[in-house]
Design a protein around this motif. Structure first.
Motif, PDB file in Angstrom:
ATOM      1  N   VAL A 240      -3.602  12.550   2.787  1.00 23.23           N
ATOM      2  CA  VAL A 240      -4.152  13.676   3.548  1.00 23.23           C
ATOM      3  C   VAL A 240      -4.777  14.643   2.548  1.00 23.23           C
ATOM      4  CG1 VAL A 240      -3.528  15.707   4.935  1.00 23.23           C
ATOM      5  CG2 VAL A 240      -2.593  13.460   5.505  1.00 23.23           C
ATOM      6  N   ASP A 241      -5.856  15.289   2.936  1.00 24.39           N
ATOM      7  CA  ASP A 241      -6.508  16.257   2.051  1.00 24.39           C
ATOM      8  C   ASP A 241      -5.658  17.527   2.013  1.00 24.39           C
ATOM      9  OD1 ASP A 241      -8.142  17.947   0.607  1.00 24.39           O
ATOM     10  OD2 ASP A 241      -9.983  17.376   1.658  1.00 24.39           O
ATOM     11  N   ASN A 242      -4.634  17.504   1.181  1.00 19.21           N
ATOM     12  CA  ASN A 242      -3.702  18.627   1.091  1.00 19.21           C
ATOM     13  C   ASN A 242      -4.343  19.859   0.468  1.00 19.21           C
ATOM     14  OD1 ASN A 242      -0.932  17.626   2.016  1.00 19.21           O
ATOM     15  ND2 ASN A 242      -1.587  15.974   0.654  1.00 19.21           N
TER      16      ASN A 242
ATOM     17  N   ILE B  87       0.870  -1.177   0.000  1.00 15.10           N
ATOM     18  CA  ILE B  87       0.000   0.000   0.000  1.00 15.10           C
ATOM     19  C   ILE B  87       0.908   1.229   0.000  1.00 15.10           C
ATOM     20  CG2 ILE B  87      -1.888  -1.180   1.199  1.00 15.10           C
ATOM     21  CD1 ILE B  87      -0.284   1.505   3.158  1.00 15.10           C
ATOM     22  N   MET B  88       0.326   2.404  -0.277  1.00 16.34           N
ATOM     23  CA  MET B  88       1.112   3.637  -0.290  1.00 16.34           C
ATOM     24  C   MET B  88       0.550   4.650   0.698  1.00 16.34           C
ATOM     25  SD  MET B  88       2.436   4.549  -4.112  1.00 16.34           S
ATOM     26  CE  MET B  88       0.963   4.220  -5.051  1.00 16.34           C
ATOM     27  N   ILE B  89       1.459   5.442   1.248  1.00 16.46           N
ATOM     28  CA  ILE B  89       1.087   6.606   2.053  1.00 16.46           C
ATOM     29  C   ILE B  89       1.599   7.835   1.322  1.00 16.46           C
ATOM     30  CG2 ILE B  89       1.377   7.811   4.256  1.00 16.46           C
ATOM     31  CD1 ILE B  89       1.977   5.130   5.580  1.00 16.46           C
ATOM     32  N   ASP B  90       0.726   8.823   1.125  1.00 22.56           N
ATOM     33  CA  ASP B  90       1.113  10.064   0.456  1.00 22.56           C
ATOM     34  C   ASP B  90       1.653   9.784  -0.942  1.00 22.56           C
ATOM     35  OD1 ASP B  90       1.559  12.819   0.131  1.00 22.56           O
ATOM     36  OD2 ASP B  90       3.622  12.655   0.836  1.00 22.56           O
ATOM     37  N   ASN B  91       0.859   9.071  -1.745  1.00 22.17           N
ATOM     38  CA  ASN B  91       1.282   8.797  -3.115  1.00 22.17           C
ATOM     39  C   ASN B  91       1.321  10.076  -3.936  1.00 22.17           C
ATOM     40  OD1 ASN B  91      -1.445   7.853  -2.269  1.00 22.17           O
ATOM     41  ND2 ASN B  91      -1.914   8.144  -4.428  1.00 22.17           N
ATOM     42  N   SER B  92       2.151  10.058  -4.959  1.00 21.01           N
ATOM     43  CA  SER B  92       2.386  11.260  -5.768  1.00 21.01           C
ATOM     44  C   SER B  92       1.505  11.333  -7.007  1.00 21.01           C
ATOM     45  CB  SER B  92       3.865  11.328  -6.190  1.00 21.01           C
ATOM     46  OG  SER B  92       4.671  11.528  -5.048  1.00 21.01           O
ATOM     47  N   GLN B  93       0.641  10.342  -7.177  1.00 25.91           N
ATOM     48  CA  GLN B  93      -0.286  10.362  -8.306  1.00 25.91           C
ATOM     49  C   GLN B  93      -1.657   9.937  -7.823  1.00 25.91           C
ATOM     50  OE1 GLN B  93       1.101   8.136 -11.707  1.00 25.91           O
ATOM     51  NE2 GLN B  93       3.219   8.760 -11.402  1.00 25.91           N
TER      52      GLN B  93
ATOM     53  N   MET C 101      -7.376  11.469   5.019  1.00 34.17           N
ATOM     54  CA  MET C 101      -7.375  12.059   6.355  1.00 34.17           C
ATOM     55  C   MET C 101      -7.494  13.589   6.266  1.00 34.17           C
ATOM     56  SD  MET C 101      -6.827   9.513   8.510  1.00 34.17           S
ATOM     57  CE  MET C 101      -6.259   7.798   8.468  1.00 34.17           C
ATOM     58  N   GLU C 102      -8.020  14.189   7.325  1.00 38.43           N
ATOM     59  CA  GLU C 102      -8.192  15.637   7.359  1.00 38.43           C
ATOM     60  C   GLU C 102      -7.061  16.306   8.157  1.00 38.43           C
ATOM     61  OE1 GLU C 102     -10.835  17.361   5.844  1.00 38.43           O
ATOM     62  OE2 GLU C 102     -11.135  15.392   4.940  1.00 38.43           O
ATOM     63  N   PRO C 103      -6.434  17.344   7.604  1.00 38.72           N
ATOM     64  CA  PRO C 103      -5.453  18.115   8.386  1.00 38.72           C
ATOM     65  C   PRO C 103      -6.177  19.061   9.336  1.00 38.72           C
ATOM     66  CG  PRO C 103      -5.704  19.105   6.238  1.00 38.72           C
ATOM     67  CD  PRO C 103      -6.605  17.895   6.245  1.00 38.72           C
ATOM     68  N   GLU C 104      -5.452  19.568  10.330  1.00 40.05           N
ATOM     69  CA  GLU C 104      -6.073  20.453  11.331  1.00 40.05           C
ATOM     70  C   GLU C 104      -5.239  21.715  11.499  1.00 40.05           C
ATOM     71  OE1 GLU C 104      -7.084  20.415  16.147  1.00 40.05           O
ATOM     72  OE2 GLU C 104      -6.064  18.709  15.193  1.00 40.05           O
ATOM     73  N   LEU C 105      -5.892  22.866  11.440  1.00 35.02           N
ATOM     74  CA  LEU C 105      -5.207  24.132  11.653  1.00 35.02           C
ATOM     75  C   LEU C 105      -4.866  24.304  13.125  1.00 35.02           C
ATOM     76  CD1 LEU C 105      -4.254  26.934  10.598  1.00 35.02           C
ATOM     77  CD2 LEU C 105      -6.560  27.783  11.124  1.00 35.02           C
TER      78      LEU C 105
ATOM     79  N   MET D 253      -0.553  23.586   9.722  1.00 39.77           N
ATOM     80  CA  MET D 253      -1.573  22.580   9.453  1.00 39.77           C
ATOM     81  C   MET D 253      -1.019  21.239   9.920  1.00 39.77           C
ATOM     82  SD  MET D 253      -4.080  24.309   8.154  1.00 39.77           S
ATOM     83  CE  MET D 253      -5.110  22.850   7.930  1.00 39.77           C
ATOM     84  N   ARG D 254      -1.666  20.657  10.916  1.00 39.99           N
ATOM     85  CA  ARG D 254      -1.181  19.397  11.493  1.00 39.99           C
ATOM     86  C   ARG D 254      -1.677  18.202  10.682  1.00 39.99           C
ATOM     87  NH1 ARG D 254      -2.763  18.695  17.506  1.00 39.99           N
ATOM     88  NH2 ARG D 254      -0.860  19.948  17.820  1.00 39.99           N
ATOM     89  N   GLN D 255      -0.736  17.321  10.311  1.00 39.81           N
ATOM     90  CA  GLN D 255      -1.107  16.055   9.685  1.00 39.81           C
ATOM     91  C   GLN D 255      -1.239  14.991  10.783  1.00 39.81           C
ATOM     92  OE1 GLN D 255       0.116  14.976   5.710  1.00 39.81           O
ATOM     93  NE2 GLN D 255       1.957  16.230   5.957  1.00 39.81           N
ATOM     94  N   PRO D 256      -2.293  14.170  10.746  1.00 42.05           N
ATOM     95  CA  PRO D 256      -2.532  13.181  11.817  1.00 42.05           C
ATOM     96  C   PRO D 256      -1.654  11.940  11.662  1.00 42.05           C
ATOM     97  CG  PRO D 256      -4.261  13.019  10.170  1.00 42.05           C
ATOM     98  CD  PRO D 256      -3.368  14.163   9.740  1.00 42.05           C
ATOM     99  N   ALA D 257      -0.400  12.039  12.091  1.00 38.70           N
ATOM    100  CA  ALA D 257       0.584  10.976  11.862  1.00 38.70           C
ATOM    101  C   ALA D 257       0.136   9.625  12.420  1.00 38.70           C
ATOM    102  CB  ALA D 257       1.926  11.379  12.472  1.00 38.70           C
ATOM    103  N   GLU D 258      -0.380   9.612  13.641  1.00 38.74           N
ATOM    104  CA  GLU D 258      -0.767   8.353  14.259  1.00 38.74           C
ATOM    105  C   GLU D 258      -1.916   7.690  13.498  1.00 38.74           C
ATOM    106  OE1 GLU D 258      -0.283  11.158  15.934  1.00 38.74           O
ATOM    107  OE2 GLU D 258       1.581  10.651  16.991  1.00 38.74           O
ATOM    108  N   LYS D 259      -2.897   8.474  13.102  1.00 39.23           N
ATOM    109  CA  LYS D 259      -4.026   7.919  12.345  1.00 39.23           C
ATOM    110  C   LYS D 259      -3.570   7.388  10.990  1.00 39.23           C
ATOM    111  CE  LYS D 259      -7.728  10.735  14.375  1.00 39.23           C
ATOM    112  NZ  LYS D 259      -8.782  11.748  14.090  1.00 39.23           N
TER     113      LYS D 259
END
Length: 330
Positions: A157-159, A141-147, A316-320, A285-291
């Motif tokens: 993450v919803d960048n 599986i991929m995390i933060d894929n580029s395509q 995943m949703e980032p948080e301000l 903007m915090r990325q939820p690393a653990e999730k």
């Protein structure tokens, strides 16, 4: 003398076949016999050979994870969560760190008899990885894929939303001259954060002060901020594509007597450890690393258990996180 499976069989009064079935968690063993074997193992202090058991099951008990760097506290947090979750499922984690797909050691991880599955974390040269892993039928599986790849199970993450929310925060503080310093264009995350930045400005009837191409490094933010300072023209606010860029901007400003946030407001992305340890503390903007790490493990285990499982993407949703580096425009 080393205790063997034959010693356990003799001690328990059962056959070697029954002992072997207990070691491999076979459901065909009666509970009473299972208890006899386990009791004999405890009394003899017998520990089965993990490598031999793995070979017998056709499994290694190891999951590979590839990434380009560990000089990043966000990635560190993702890797730690992946490691902890895998340990809970009885797996060990093997890391391969390289920014080149054709690195010999990097690719050596992609062997059927070395790992049971692979997690690709922010991979470069993504197509090559996907092609080889599918060819070798290694679950991944991929995390933060580029395509935007619907044929690959991934966690993102919803960048776009992150870029939008960061810029909207600056707009709501009264800033109209807002610049953006982007990350490498090889990452989808960079492009999506810029897209969110542009939409927030368009929605407010504003145009970008400037859009600068940078890299995810402190030196990148420092260099660009120095150029603004030397030109005598500065924005009133900056949305940086990551915290390291933002910290570089802040360092350049501090050296030149430009006060943050009084003279310049700045928002970063990721919520790196340094974001809350330096002063002024960085709004980001915090990325939820653990999730992200937890979801990645569950997805990979699902793919490993069912190779025909339909590909899915979890977003995943980032948080301000508002701290000290942003203030109302005076």
């Amino acid at each position: 003398m080393k205790v063997s499976i034959f010693d356990v069989a003799k001690k328990s009064g059962l056959s070697v076949v029954t002992v072997s079935r207990v070691l491999n968690n076979s459901s065909s063993v009666r509970q009473s016999n299972r208890e006899k074997v386990l009791q004999a193992m405890r009394e003899l202090d017998y520990h089965p050979n993990a490598s031999a058991r793995s070979l017998a099951r056709g499994k290694t008990g190891i999951i590979g994870l590839t990434l380009t760097t560990l000089h990043d506290s966000f990635l560190d947090a993702v890797v730690k969560e992946v490691n902890d979750r895998l340990a809970g499922h009885g797996y060990f984690l093997a890391l391969s760190i390289s920014n080149r797909y054709d690195d010999a050691f990097h690719r050596s991880l992609f062997q059927e008899d070395r790992v049971d599955g692979i997690i690709l974390l922010s991979p470069l040269e993504e197509d090559e990885y996907v092609m080889e892993l599918k060819k070798k039928k290694i679950p991944f599986i991929m995390i933060d894929n580029s395509q935007r790849n619907s044929s690959v199970t991934s966690v993102i993450v919803d960048n776009y939303k992150g870029g939008y929310e960061a810029t909207k925060h600056l707009i709501e503080l009264g800033h109209t001259e807002i610049a953006h310093i982007g990350g490498s264009s090889s990452f989808l995350s960079s492009k999506e954060r810029e897209r969110g930045f542009l939409f927030a400005l368009e929605e407010a009837g504003l145009t970008p002060y400037s859009i600068e191409k940078g890299t995810f490094e402190i030196s990148s933010g420092y260099r660009i901020a120095k150029q603004w300072i030397e030109s005598g023209k500065m924005p009133s606010a900056v949305f940086a594509a990551d915290d390291y860029i933002a910290l570089g901007v802040m360092d350049a400003c501090k050296n030149e007597g430009i006060r943050i946030p009084r003279d310049l407001s700045i928002v970063g992305f990721d919520d790196q450890v340094l974001a809350s340890e330096l002063r002024p503390m960085l709004t980001t903007m915090r990325q939820p690393a653990e999730k992200i790490g937890s979801a990645a493990v569950e997805l990979l285990l699902g793919v490993m258990n069912d190779s025909a499982k339909r590909s899915v993407t979890i977003q995943m949703e980032p948080e301000l996180i508002v701290r000290e580096s942003t203030a109302r425009k005076t």
